[in-house]
Write an enzyme that holds these catalytic residues in place. Structure first.
Site, PDB file in Angstrom:
ATOM      1  CB  SER A   1      -0.932  -0.120   1.182  1.00  0.00           C
ATOM      2  OG  SER A   1      -1.604   1.219   1.387  1.00  0.00           O
TER       3      SER A   1
ATOM      4  CE1 TYR B   1      -4.109  -2.571   5.236  1.00  0.00           C
ATOM      5  CE2 TYR B   1      -3.619  -0.204   4.993  1.00  0.00           C
ATOM      6  CZ  TYR B   1      -3.908  -1.503   4.409  1.00  0.00           C
ATOM      7  OH  TYR B   1      -4.182  -1.570   3.112  1.00  0.00           O
TER       8      TYR B   1
HETATM    9  N1  LIG Z   1      -8.770  -0.480  -1.032  1.00  0.00           N
HETATM   10  C1  LIG Z   1      -7.631   0.204  -0.869  1.00  0.00           C
HETATM   11  O1  LIG Z   1      -7.794   1.482  -0.784  1.00  0.00           O
HETATM   12  C2  LIG Z   1      -6.558  -0.350  -0.685  1.00  0.00           C
HETATM   13  C3  LIG Z   1      -5.309   0.343  -0.727  1.00  0.00           C
HETATM   14  C4  LIG Z   1      -3.932  -0.103  -0.664  1.00  0.00           C
HETATM   15  C5  LIG Z   1      -3.845  -1.617  -0.522  1.00  0.00           C
HETATM   16  N2  LIG Z   1      -5.066  -2.423  -0.219  1.00  0.00           N
HETATM   17  C6  LIG Z   1      -4.761  -3.808  -0.205  1.00  0.00           C
HETATM   18  O2  LIG Z   1      -5.597  -4.513  -1.248  1.00  0.00           O
HETATM   19  C7  LIG Z   1      -5.902  -5.660  -0.618  1.00  0.00           C
HETATM   20  C8  LIG Z   1      -7.498  -5.891  -0.861  1.00  0.00           C
HETATM   21  O3  LIG Z   1      -8.216  -4.874  -0.224  1.00  0.00           O
HETATM   22  P1  LIG Z   1      -9.740  -4.436  -0.817  1.00  0.00           P
HETATM   23  O4  LIG Z   1      -9.511  -3.295  -0.446  1.00  0.00           O
HETATM   24  O5  LIG Z   1      -9.967  -5.145  -2.175  1.00  0.00           O
HETATM   25  O6  LIG Z   1     -10.471  -5.231   0.589  1.00  0.00           O
HETATM   26  P2  LIG Z   1     -11.771  -6.381   0.337  1.00  0.00           P
HETATM   27  O7  LIG Z   1     -12.884  -6.091  -0.442  1.00  0.00           O
HETATM   28  O8  LIG Z   1     -12.200  -6.549   1.995  1.00  0.00           O
HETATM   29  O9  LIG Z   1     -10.862  -7.577  -0.088  1.00  0.00           O
HETATM   30  C9  LIG Z   1     -10.230  -8.436   0.641  1.00  0.00           C
HETATM   31  C10 LIG Z   1      -9.829  -9.920   0.347  1.00  0.00           C
HETATM   32  O10 LIG Z   1      -8.947 -10.640   1.147  1.00  0.00           O
HETATM   33  C11 LIG Z   1      -9.675 -11.728   1.424  1.00  0.00           C
HETATM   34  N3  LIG Z   1      -9.383 -12.239   2.888  1.00  0.00           N
HETATM   35  C12 LIG Z   1      -9.287 -11.415   3.808  1.00  0.00           C
HETATM   36  N4  LIG Z   1      -8.950 -12.452   5.009  1.00  0.00           N
HETATM   37  C13 LIG Z   1      -8.620 -13.451   4.371  1.00  0.00           C
HETATM   38  C14 LIG Z   1      -8.197 -14.646   5.012  1.00  0.00           C
HETATM   39  N5  LIG Z   1      -8.136 -15.078   6.194  1.00  0.00           N
HETATM   40  N6  LIG Z   1      -8.113 -15.695   4.234  1.00  0.00           N
HETATM   41  C15 LIG Z   1      -8.351 -15.641   2.613  1.00  0.00           C
HETATM   42  N7  LIG Z   1      -8.585 -14.506   2.302  1.00  0.00           N
HETATM   43  C16 LIG Z   1      -8.633 -13.465   2.904  1.00  0.00           C
HETATM   44  C17 LIG Z   1     -11.036 -11.492   1.390  1.00  0.00           C
HETATM   45  O11 LIG Z   1     -11.631 -12.733   1.143  1.00  0.00           O
HETATM   46  P3  LIG Z   1     -12.910 -13.590   2.056  1.00  0.00           P
HETATM   47  O12 LIG Z   1     -13.384 -12.515   2.931  1.00  0.00           O
HETATM   48  O13 LIG Z   1     -13.562 -14.225   1.057  1.00  0.00           O
HETATM   49  O14 LIG Z   1     -11.664 -14.409   2.754  1.00  0.00           O
HETATM   50  C18 LIG Z   1     -11.126 -10.740   0.099  1.00  0.00           C
HETATM   51  O15 LIG Z   1     -11.067 -11.369  -0.965  1.00  0.00           O
HETATM   52  C19 LIG Z   1      -5.675  -5.923   0.715  1.00  0.00           C
HETATM   53  O16 LIG Z   1      -4.513  -6.490   0.929  1.00  0.00           O
HETATM   54  C20 LIG Z   1      -5.480  -4.138   1.169  1.00  0.00           C
HETATM   55  O17 LIG Z   1      -4.695  -4.162   2.253  1.00  0.00           O
HETATM   56  C21 LIG Z   1      -6.278  -1.787  -0.548  1.00  0.00           C
END
Ligand SMILES: NC(=O)c1ccc[n+]([C@@H]2O[C@H](COP(=O)([O-])OP(=O)(O)OC[C@H]3O[C@@H](n4cnc5c(N)ncnc54)[C@H](OP(=O)(O)O)[C@@H]3O)[C@@H](O)[C@H]2O)c1
Length: 256
Positions: A142, A155
């Protein structure tokens, strides 16, 4: 490497049941990749498979915080795809710290889900990548890894640790011609950021994020960061002397 080179690649993608991962999975399928999509939510993965085509996207559900489940999932991916060319560890969560109730269990949860899940994944997939003619490793960090932000003690620490680990690994895997990319998005509209109670400057839509990531993967950019109007000023900001940086950062993400 050109954009066409994602075509025909066998890709294991975690965090594919929601948000950025789900959009990336769809974008990769559009570009001709064969995707093994992971997450815990079986229904969401099955829906995605039906949408993308069951022959193009194969659900491989597992809990990424479980080391033996990760090893078993890697074996399933290998069997279902016939090999792994690209592994993209994207699964993650976010919990903000309240310094008045500093709780080590929150840190354990976030470290386990964001950092250790990636370590388990790399451990399981490296032997499989070594069998590919075009191996490539990608991990989700991130822009928060560039500089500290309020309440991001857990985080942000995991995302900084991920960035360091992947950059270190890039040096070590160069001899084996295994490139490593670290993905550093700014704010992207997903179920995760929908929970945030502070302003998110330059937040972009998930489809744009997916295109940026797929473009970066096609070029094998060592660092895939976007949107540039946020990530570049943030990088520059982080180079300021600590006193000055603190004053600006404290205002950046203030709780409403
Ligand atoms: N959104 C942003 O602004 C942003 C910015 C920078 C970085 N990121 C990073 O991008 C990634 C995706 O984030 P997002 O915003 O798309 O969030 P999200 O919609 O909440 O997606 C998170 C994903 O991670 C999976 N996950 C979480 N815990 C898990 C576990 N114990 N086992 C297996 N899968 C797991 C979830 O699947 P299940 O619930 O089906 O398990 C889901 O598919 C994360 O690493 C986040 O830190 C996001």
């Amino acid at each position: 490497m050109t954009s066409a080179s994602l075509s025909g690649r066998r890709i294991w993608l975690t965090g594919a049941s929601s948000g950025i991962g789900r959009a990336v999975a769809q974008e990769l399928v559009r570009r001709g990749s064969l995707v093994a999509a992971s997450g815990r939510n079986v229904t969401a993965l099955q829906d995605l498979s039906a949408k993308c085509g069951p022959d193009r996207l194969i659900p491989v559900p597992f809990d990424a915080t479980d080391r033996s489940a990760t090893t078993a999932a890697a074996r399933t991916v290998q069997a279902r795809l016939g090999g792994v060319d690209i592994a993209f560890f994207n699964a993650g969560t976010c919990e903000y710290v309240d310094p008045r109730r500093f709780d080590s269990r929150l840190f354990e949860r976030v470290v386990q889900t964001n950092f250790m899940s990636m370590v388990y994944g790399i451990e399981a997939v490296l032997p499989l990548l070594r069998e590919s003619r075009t191996p490539y490793l990608v991990g989700m960090s991130s822009t928060v890894a560039y500089g500290c932000l309020p309440r991001a003690e857990a985080y942000g620490a995991t995302k900084a640790a991920i960035k360091y680990m992947l950059e270190s690994l890039r040096l070590d895997l160069a001899a084996e011609q295994i490139p490593v990319s670290v993905v550093c998005p700014g704010f992207v509209r997903t179920p995760l950021t929908d929970l945030n109670d502070f302003p998110m400057p330059f937040r972009i839509e998930v489809d744009e994020a997916a295109r940026r990531i797929a473009d970066g993967m096609a070029r094998q950019d060592p660092e895939i960061h976007f949107p540039k109007r946020f990530s570049i000023p943030f990088k520059l900001l982080a180079m300021l002397p600590a006193g000055l940086y603190n004053r600006v950062a404290a205002r950046l993400v203030r709780a409403s």
